[in-house]
Design an enzyme around this catalytic site. Sequence first.
Site, short mmCIF file in Angstrom:
data_model
loop_
_atom_site.label_atom_id
_atom_site.label_comp_id
_atom_site.label_asym_id
_atom_site.label_seq_id
_atom_site.Cartn_x
_atom_site.Cartn_y
_atom_site.Cartn_z
N PRO A 1 -36.47 3.65 33.44
CA PRO A 1 -37.79 4.00 33.60
C PRO A 1 -38.06 5.47 32.53
O PRO A 1 -39.17 5.56 32.07
CB PRO A 1 -37.83 4.50 34.90
CG PRO A 1 -36.71 3.49 35.52
CD PRO A 1 -35.63 3.08 34.62
N GLY B 1 -64.32 -18.07 17.29
CA GLY B 1 -65.43 -17.78 18.15
C GLY B 1 -65.34 -17.53 19.46
O GLY B 1 -64.22 -17.13 19.99
N GLU C 1 -37.21 -4.40 21.68
CA GLU C 1 -36.14 -4.41 20.95
C GLU C 1 -36.72 -3.35 19.79
O GLU C 1 -36.17 -3.67 18.48
CB GLU C 1 -35.75 -5.66 20.21
CG GLU C 1 -35.06 -6.61 21.35
CD GLU C 1 -34.52 -7.96 20.83
OE1 GLU C 1 -33.91 -7.86 19.60
OE2 GLU C 1 -34.59 -8.88 21.53
#
Length: 379
Positions: free
Chosen positions: A128, A338, A362
Amino acid sequence: MADRSFLDWPFFEDHHRELADALEVWCADTLPVDHTDVDAACCDLVAKLGTAGWLTHSATDDGTAPDVRTLCLIRETLARHDGLADFAFAMQGLGMGPVTLFGTDEQRAWLSETRMGRAISAFALSEPASGSDVANIATEACPDGNGFVLNGEKTWISNGGIADVYTVFARTGEGPGAKGLSAFLVPADSAGLEVAERIDVIAPHPLARLRFDGVKLPGSALIGEPGKGFRIAMSVLDVFRSTVGAAALGFARRALEETLARVRERHLFGAPMSELQMVQGHVADMALAVDAAALLVYRAAWTKDRGADRVSREAAMAKLHATETAQDVIDKAVQLHGGDGVRSGQIVEQLYREIRALRIYEGASDVQKVVIARAAMGD
């Protein structure tokens, strides 16, 4: 059919061309698979890749690096056909990369399982609070008798939740920062290992946050020497970073292929789109980007296969350029399609979601620029 004339480049040998031809046939017969249940699809792909023998190329038996040109060819081809197939192949190699390069004979027993597709591997490095900043890893492996006790969290772990074995990097304290990390082989059924969260992303892949709460590991779980975890991680990424560029190249080739078909078939103002100079300009930019990326990817792979100890500069250039330009190529493909380009389920829409993560994992693009700059300045 995507351009395959690059196989005639001097980077390749006959066995590479033969492999590419055989894999193309296999992909046409097998891919894409149904992605409705991503976990099941990934497990199925690993089994299929193992049975067909493609995973034998993901690792070696003698402690040397796999042939990187082969890895790149496989990832490029798989990505062109099915992004999840590329993911399934790549993680078998990356997850077992530390064992391939630094593992003991006992640890290498896992390779026979991962290369046959009977076991799924994962590479648990990110946390984290430490993604690109590997030296800031906080997960700890404290000595405990003849073994270790593992505590901490990992996140954004590919194959998290479905893997049978994890390579986990943790702090063992031999020195500050990057000097105090070690690598461990951790079976998924280890007591105290919990899948704390499954993570959903824009291009569905098996991802998870893992929690290690007093996981007891034997001394034999240590991969390589204590305190050498950073070197092990960087050595593995040195091999596999170029292959991320190859996957991006596969996505870009598919986008170009789909675009060429579109502009030839679609009519505007009474003529095919391909006759409009603005469209031709976009197609030229796309073709140029694809070839330039291919040259950088296969130069890096060839350099490593020729025996270079480190290819950090070449691999960083390959990953950075291939992933960034693939994003641009795919964006142009969406534009030239489109409204159909943003319709859910369309190939270019899928590619648009697939490519974005490759500029992050990575080693994010900005980190690659630092690597390249330092190499250029001789640092």
